[in-house]
Scaffold this active site. Structure first.
Site: not given
Length: 105
Positions: A19-21
């Site tokens: 995932t991203d942030q």
């Protein structure tokens, strides 16, 4: 065994590194999820991909089209469904879908 009747589901829990942030799954990771589904589909049929390769049989992905409807998030459980649409002489035409069973909603 009738391959047309075989539909297999695999569950994959989204890991943090995918995932991203904001906790949203990076779009490129869906191809890996589908690969997990494909290998598990073969395994459910009693076919080992490793043994196939040892015999010189390869199943490269030559076309991959993905329609994104909504994002998956960190810790969601993805349900990957794999089924054979149509066997061709030297190709397998598979249908794959990914449904999110959200734990974050």
């Amino acid at each position: 065994m009738n391959f047309f009747m075989i539909k297999h589901q695999t569950k994959v829990k989204v890991r943090y590194g995918e995932t991203d942030q904001m906790g949203v799954v990076y779009h490129g990771n869906y191809a890996q999820y589908f690969e997990i589904g494909r290998i598990e589909w073969l395994s459910s049929l009693g076919v080992s991909y490793k043994e196939m390769e040892a015999q010189g049989i390869m199943l490269p992905v030559v076309i991959l089209n993905i329609n994104y409807s909504k994002p998956a998030f960190y810790e969601d459980v993805l349900i990957i469904t794999t089924s054979l649409i149509k066997p061709l002489k030297s190709l397998l035409n598979l249908s794959m879908s990914c449904i999110t069973r959200a734990v974050n909603c």
